[in-house]
Design an enzyme around this catalytic site. Structure first.
Site, PDB file in Angstrom:
ATOM      1  N   LYS A  22       0.709  -1.451  -0.156  1.00  0.00           N
ATOM      2  CA  LYS A  22       0.005   0.027  -0.065  1.00  0.00           C
ATOM      3  C   LYS A  22       0.780   1.303   0.103  1.00  0.00           C
ATOM      4  CE  LYS A  22      -1.825   1.513   4.042  1.00  0.00           C
ATOM      5  NZ  LYS A  22      -1.370   2.949   4.371  1.00  0.00           N
ATOM      6  N   ASN A  23       1.853   1.318   1.080  1.00  0.00           N
ATOM      7  CA  ASN A  23       2.739   2.483   0.933  1.00  0.00           C
ATOM      8  C   ASN A  23       3.458   2.628  -0.011  1.00  0.00           C
ATOM      9  OD1 ASN A  23       0.947   2.947   3.148  1.00  0.00           O
ATOM     10  ND2 ASN A  23       2.692   2.424   4.828  1.00  0.00           N
ATOM     11  N   CYS A 115      -4.934  12.465  12.585  1.00  0.00           N
ATOM     12  CA  CYS A 115      -5.579  11.192  12.777  1.00  0.00           C
ATOM     13  C   CYS A 115      -5.237  10.777  13.973  1.00  0.00           C
ATOM     14  CB  CYS A 115      -5.198  10.052  11.338  1.00  0.00           C
ATOM     15  SG  CYS A 115      -3.615   9.476  11.530  1.00  0.00           S
ATOM     16  N   ASP A 306       4.390   0.708  12.028  1.00  0.00           N
ATOM     17  CA  ASP A 306       3.251  -0.154  11.390  1.00  0.00           C
ATOM     18  C   ASP A 306       3.085  -1.693  11.835  1.00  0.00           C
ATOM     19  OD1 ASP A 306       2.760   2.240  10.233  1.00  0.00           O
ATOM     20  OD2 ASP A 306       3.321   1.623   8.166  1.00  0.00           O
TER      21      ASP A 306
END
Ligand code: EPU
Length: 420
Positions: A22-23, A115, A306
């Site tokens: 994803k990153n 966030c 992560d």
């Protein structure tokens, strides 16, 4: 809203294949804005964040086609103003700033919000753009960035928590079309930055040193369309490895890059997890006894933030005292109170979590707060006795491709249900 219903206590067994990262794919999709040529990106994971980035590219005027795990983008003509609400919703969308500036010397992009994992400032991104000669004003929630000329510069991108991953990506993407030479000092060394540099180099960019703290970019006049296969997701691979150990199972992980996972694999071995390489695959199983460990999250090649939440679950299952120190995002312990519902004994002391492991976990209704916290709750639910319901799993769908299906194929009793 979907939730996951997990009946715990089943060891994972079988084989799983890791999806594209994803990153890595998000900045690479943004980088397609640097050329009017056709870019074909392969091994693209089917994630809501990827679909979101595709929408953002379309809102900027690019043509985007998705065919299985291949995404084709052609950004023949672009408008400089991104859709305010679309961009605001995903932090990763900040990486369109660099390519828009590089290509058209003007970008107007909404400020990404904070966030739950921290305030997540973008001061370093903006500093890098200013150093390249950009005038930036912040008005009505927009970053308005304009440059008459982008001129190569020496840019220091170290912040209070070390380098910035997307900041490095952003500055690199602006600098590839700047005049002259740019040197980024204290650049992020993450494999995702290296993959982006590889993508840009194939487009015709001149980049030396990606993967080290000093990246040198010599600007070129224009870039061409390319084909590229995204690297496998090291965080997904680590999540599955921890899930196998936490459930006392044994799985074979295909398609991972162990060379991107040294810190995680090393800590898992310290924790008593058996890891074997068989050709290109990784075989992971819990050893006869788990051992308590200490973990500190750091920029690459240190232990990734992560994977912190997922590792906490394994530590909660391990008799003895473990300590996790979070050095990247100050508030990334939202999973602690949810893990407590399952019986985990974790207390927070400043940037550290003290894990008193070995208490049996039992299923409970829990709520996901962010992507990796969700993954941790799913692992905990699979290791716990009884039923766990994880709600708000849209977080999980942002970053794990078909995670429920992949886990079910490994024997997990996991079901997606529509919750009112
Ligand atoms: N920071 C600043 N100023 C900036 C930028 C960052 O002070 O201008 C600070 C941050 O507050 C943080 C540290 O620098 O303390 C590192 O943040 P970084 O900029 O590296 O994070 P990011 O690039 O916004 C990416 C990943 C995150 C991952 C971090 C760290 C993407 C889309 N996101 O974020 O991934 O945690 O790097 O490795 O690539 C996830 O996948 O769950 C996720 C949150």
């Amino acid at each position: 809203m979907d939730s996951l219903l997990i009946k715990g206590g089943v060891p994972l067994h079988g084989e799983v294949t890791i999806s594209g990262a994803k990153n890595a794919v998000l900045p690479i999709m943004a980088a397609t804005l640097l050329t009017s040529g056709k870019c074909v990106i392969r091994r693209v994971p089917d994630l809501s964040d990827v679909r979101f980035m595709a929408q953002i590219l379309k809102s900027l005027g690019a043509e985007v086609k998705v065919d299985g795990d291949t995404v084709t983008v052609r950004a023949a003509k672009l408008n400089p103003i991104g859709d305010y609400d679309l961009i605001r919703k995903m932090r990763g969308s900040i990486c369109i700033l660099g390519p828009l500036l590089g290509r058209q010397r003007h970008a107007k992009v909404s400020l990404p919000g904070g966030c739950v994992i921290g305030t997540r400032p973008i001061d370093l991104h903006l500093k890098g753009m200013r150093d390249l000669g950009t005038k930036i004003t912040i008005e009505s929630g927009y970053i308005d960035a304009k440059a008459k000329r982008l001129i190569g510069a020496d840019i220091f991108l170290g912040g209070r928590a070390g380098p910035t991953v997307l900041g490095t990506a952003n500055v690199m993407m602006a600098a590839v079309l700047a005049e002259g030479v740019t040197t980024i000092e204290s650049a992020a060394c993450e494999p995702e930055v290296v993959d982006l540099a590889f993508f840009l180099s194939k487009m015709g960019a001149k980049i030396v040193g990606a993967g080290s703290p000093t990246i040198t970019i010599t600007g070129v006049k224009d870039l061409a369309g390319v084909e590229h296969e995204v690297i496998p997701d090291r965080i997904e691979a680590a999540t599955f490895a921890i899930a196998a150990a936490a459930t006392n199972g044994e799985i074979t992980i295909h398609g991972a890059r162990p060379d991107h996972m040294h810190a995680v694999l090393d800590k898992l071995k310290d924790a008593g997890v058996k890891i074997e390489r068989k050709g290109l695959a990784l075989i992971v199983k819990r050893g006869s006894r788990l051992k308590p460990i200490d973990v500190t999250t750091l920029p690459y090649s240190g232990f990734p933030t992560d994977v912190q939440a997922q590792m906490m679950v394994l530590m909660a299952l391990t008799p003895g005292l473990g300590i996790i120190t979070e050095r990247i995002f100050e508030s990334r312990f939202m999973h602690v109170s949810e893990l407590a519902r399952l019986g985990a004994d974790v207390s927070i002391e400043g940037p550290s979590a003290i894990v008193k492991g070995g208490h049996p976990l039992s299923g409970a209704p829990v709520m996901a707060s962010d992507l990796r916290a969700s993954a941790a709750l799913v692992i905990a639910g699979m290791a716990a006795k009884g039923t766990t319901q994880v709600s708000r799993i849209y977080h999980l769908d942002r970053g794990y491709e078909k995670i429920d299906q992949k886990l079910a194929s490994l024997g997990a009793r996991i079901q997606r249900v529509d919750q009112e």
